[in-house]
Design an enzyme around this catalytic site. Structure first.
Site, mmCIF file in Angstrom:
data_model
loop_
_atom_site.group_PDB
_atom_site.id
_atom_site.type_symbol
_atom_site.label_atom_id
_atom_site.label_comp_id
_atom_site.label_asym_id
_atom_site.label_seq_id
_atom_site.Cartn_x
_atom_site.Cartn_y
_atom_site.Cartn_z
ATOM 1 N N SER A 105 -8.105 1.001 -2.181
ATOM 2 C CA SER A 105 -8.872 0.669 -0.983
ATOM 3 C C SER A 105 -10.340 0.451 -1.297
ATOM 4 C CB SER A 105 -8.775 1.819 0.031
ATOM 5 O OG SER A 105 -7.450 2.082 0.356
ATOM 6 N N GLU A 131 -5.959 -8.571 1.017
ATOM 7 C CA GLU A 131 -7.093 -9.055 0.227
ATOM 8 C C GLU A 131 -6.617 -9.296 -1.207
ATOM 9 O OE1 GLU A 131 -11.109 -6.957 1.655
ATOM 10 O OE2 GLU A 131 -9.610 -5.486 1.090
ATOM 11 N N ASN A 142 -12.603 -2.537 4.033
ATOM 12 C CA ASN A 142 -13.156 -1.194 4.217
ATOM 13 C C ASN A 142 -14.670 -1.166 4.302
ATOM 14 O OD1 ASN A 142 -10.882 0.461 4.581
ATOM 15 N ND2 ASN A 142 -10.321 0.086 2.452
HETATM 16 N N1 NAD Z 1 -2.711 4.356 3.773
HETATM 17 C C1 NAD Z 1 -3.257 3.156 3.976
HETATM 18 O O1 NAD Z 1 -3.328 2.673 5.112
HETATM 19 C C2 NAD Z 1 -3.774 2.348 2.812
HETATM 20 C C3 NAD Z 1 -4.118 1.009 3.035
HETATM 21 C C4 NAD Z 1 -4.511 0.218 1.957
HETATM 22 C C5 NAD Z 1 -4.587 0.763 0.693
HETATM 23 N N2 NAD Z 1 -4.279 2.085 0.502
HETATM 24 C C6 NAD Z 1 -4.346 2.597 -0.877
HETATM 25 O O2 NAD Z 1 -3.015 2.664 -1.380
HETATM 26 C C7 NAD Z 1 -2.941 3.702 -2.376
HETATM 27 C C8 NAD Z 1 -1.817 4.645 -2.026
HETATM 28 O O3 NAD Z 1 -2.055 5.181 -0.730
HETATM 29 P P1 NAD Z 1 -0.881 5.696 0.233
HETATM 30 O O4 NAD Z 1 -1.388 5.540 1.606
HETATM 31 O O5 NAD Z 1 0.411 5.089 -0.166
HETATM 32 O O6 NAD Z 1 -0.892 7.251 -0.129
HETATM 33 P P2 NAD Z 1 0.326 8.285 -0.197
HETATM 34 O O7 NAD Z 1 -0.304 9.620 -0.189
HETATM 35 O O8 NAD Z 1 1.371 7.957 0.799
HETATM 36 O O9 NAD Z 1 0.957 7.978 -1.640
HETATM 37 C C9 NAD Z 1 0.248 8.285 -2.828
HETATM 38 C C10 NAD Z 1 1.175 8.166 -4.008
HETATM 39 O O10 NAD Z 1 0.453 8.550 -5.200
HETATM 40 C C11 NAD Z 1 1.301 9.385 -5.975
HETATM 41 N N3 NAD Z 1 0.510 10.255 -6.829
HETATM 42 C C12 NAD Z 1 -0.280 11.291 -6.446
HETATM 43 N N4 NAD Z 1 -0.835 11.868 -7.527
HETATM 44 C C13 NAD Z 1 -0.369 11.168 -8.613
HETATM 45 C C14 NAD Z 1 -0.566 11.280 -10.002
HETATM 46 N N5 NAD Z 1 -1.380 12.221 -10.531
HETATM 47 N N6 NAD Z 1 0.057 10.400 -10.828
HETATM 48 C C15 NAD Z 1 0.854 9.440 -10.316
HETATM 49 N N7 NAD Z 1 1.081 9.268 -8.997
HETATM 50 C C16 NAD Z 1 0.467 10.133 -8.163
HETATM 51 C C17 NAD Z 1 2.111 10.165 -4.949
HETATM 52 O O11 NAD Z 1 3.261 10.709 -5.552
HETATM 53 C C18 NAD Z 1 2.407 9.080 -3.920
HETATM 54 O O12 NAD Z 1 3.521 8.319 -4.300
HETATM 55 C C19 NAD Z 1 -4.322 4.359 -2.403
HETATM 56 O O13 NAD Z 1 -5.074 3.771 -3.416
HETATM 57 C C20 NAD Z 1 -4.891 4.007 -1.034
HETATM 58 O O14 NAD Z 1 -6.289 4.025 -1.007
HETATM 59 C C21 NAD Z 1 -3.854 2.884 1.528
#
Ligand code: NAD
Length: 297
Positions: A120, A153, A192
Site C-alpha cells: 500500500s 494502480e 493512499n
Molecule cells: N486490506 C486492504 O484493503 C489492502 C488494500 C491494498 C493493499 N493492501 C496491502 O496488501 C498486503 C496484504 O494485506 P492484507 O490486507 O491481505 O493483510 P492480511 O493481514 O489479511 O494478510 C497478510 C498476510 O501476510 C502474511 N504474513 C504475515 N507475516 C508474515 C511473514 N513474516 N512472512 C510471510 N508472510 C507473512 C499473513 O500470513 C497473511 O497471509 C499489505 O501489503 C497491505 O498493505 C491491503
C-alpha cells in the site's frame, strides 16, 4: 497478455492475496497461492469458493465455480513456486518481511518473470533493491474487496523497463481492472496519498470529540457519495493493515499528516482489528452483521 503471464504465483493468502488469486483464476490463469500455513491457504481457498459461488449465482460469472477454484493450487513451500510468469507479493505491510520475500523470489523466479508487490505504501524500489533484476519489479496495487473493485494502480520505478510496465498493465487489465499508471515510485502512490490523510483526520475528529464514528461515516456517504465512510472502510481493510500503512508512510515521508493517531494505536493494542476480529470501530455479530458502534478503547 503473453501466455507465460497466465502462470501466476500469489504470495500471501490474507484478505488481499486470496482476492488477487481469485481474480487471476477467474481470468483463466493457473494460480499457485502461497500462505504461511496449510490452514491459512485452505481457508483462503474456501473463501474463494464461497465468493465465486455467489458471483455465479448472481449471474456475474458464467464459468462453474468449481472450475475456477480448480485452477488454484495451495502452496506452503515457496521453493516449489518456480517457473511462473507473474509473481505478486501480498504479505503484511512490513519492509523487512517483503524484502525477504523479494530476495527469495529473485532467486527462484525465471529471469523473464515479473515480480510485483501489492504494497500500500512502500516504494517499490526498496523491494527491487534487494533483487538482482530490479528492471522486472513493479507495483500492482489492488483495492479491497479485490473481486469487486474495478481498478488497480500499476507502479513503475526508475529501473522498471517499459516492457515490464506494459506487461504489468496488460495483466491488471486481463484481471478486469482499470489500470492507473503511477509513473513515480512515491510512498503511498496515488490511492493512499489521497485517501489516508482523510482517514487520519476522521480519527482525530473522533479523538477530539467533534463527531461520532457513525456520523462521520454518514457524512462521507451522504455528503460525498462514497459507498462507505472511512471507519466502515477501515473495519473492512483491517485496522492493523491501515496502521502499518500509516507507520510506513510516516517513516518514509516524515510528514505528520500520516502519523498514526493514538486512538488507532490503542485499537491495535487492544486487538480490535475490524471485521476480522468482530470489533473495530463497529461491533459485528458471529454472522458478520454490524451491531453498532464499538466503545472506544
Ligand atoms: N486490506 C486492504 O484493503 C489492502 C488494500 C491494498 C493493499 N493492501 C496491502 O496488501 C498486503 C496484504 O494485506 P492484507 O490486507 O491481505 O493483510 P492480511 O493481514 O489479511 O494478510 C497478510 C498476510 O501476510 C502474511 N504474513 C504475515 N507475516 C508474515 C511473514 N513474516 N512472512 C510471510 N508472510 C507473512 C499473513 O500470513 C497473511 O497471509 C499489505 O501489503 C497491505 O498493505 C491491503
Amino acid at each position: 497478455m503473453p501466455v507465460a503471464d497466465t502462470d501466476v504465483v500469489v504470495i500471501g493468502a490474507g484478505l488481499m492475496g486470496h482476492g488477487i488469486a481469485q481474480c487471476a483464476a477467474q481470468a483463466g490463469c493457473r494460480v499457485r497461492l502461497w500462505g504461511t500455513s496449510r490452514d491459512e491457504v485452505e481457508s483462503a481457498i474456501a473463501r474463494i469458493g464461497t465468493s465465486v459461488a455467489k458471483l455465479h449465482a448472481k449471474g456475474r460469472m458464467a464459468e462453474p465455480p468449481a472450475a475456477v477454484v480448480a485452477r488454484i493450487e495451495p502452496m506452503t513451500d515457496l521453493e516449489r513456486c518456480t517457473g511462473a510468469g507473474v509473481y505478486i507479493e501480498s504479505v503484511v505491510e512490513k519492509l523487512d518481511v517483503k524484502q525477504q520475500i523479494f530476495r527469495r523470489l529473485d532467486a527462484l523466479a525465471p529471469a523473464s518473470a515479473l515480480i510485483a508487490s501489492n504494497t500500500s505504501t512502500i516504494p517499490i524500489a526498496r523491494l527491487a533493491a534487494v533483487t538482482r533484476h530490479p528492471d522486472r519489479c513493479l507495483g500492482m496495487h489492488f483495492t479491497s474487496p479485490v473481486p469487486l473493485m474495478p481498478v488497480a494502480e500499476v507502479i513503475r520505478t526508475a529501473a522498471t523497463t517499459d516492457d515490464a510496465f506494459a506487461r504489468g498493465t496488460a495483466f491488471v487489465r486481463a484481471l478486469g481492472k482499470e489500470p492507473i499508471a503511477v509513473q513515480k515510485d512515491i510512498p503511498g502512490f496515488v490511492f493512499n496519498r489521497v485517501n489516508l490523510p482523510g482517514t487520519v483526520e476522521a480519527i482525530r475528529l473522533v479523538e477530539m470529540g467533534a463527531a461520532s464514528v457513525e456520523d462521520i461515516d454518514k457524512a462521507m456517504r451522504l455528503g460525498f457519495g462514497r459507498p462507505m465512510g472511512p471507519f466502515e472502510t477501515a473495519d473492512m481493510v483491517g485496522l492493523d493493515t491501515g496502521y502499518y500503512a500509516l507507520c510506513s508512510l510516516h517513516a518514509e515521508t516524515g510528514d505528520d499528516k500520516f502519523r498514526p493517531p493514538d486512538l488507532l494505536r490503542r485499537q491495535i493494542e487492544a486487538g480490535h482489528l475490524g471485521r476480522k476480529t468482530g470489533r473495530g470501530w463497529y461491533e459485528y455479530d458471529a454472522a458478520g452483521e454490524r451491531r453498532g458502534m464499538a466503545p472506544l478503547p
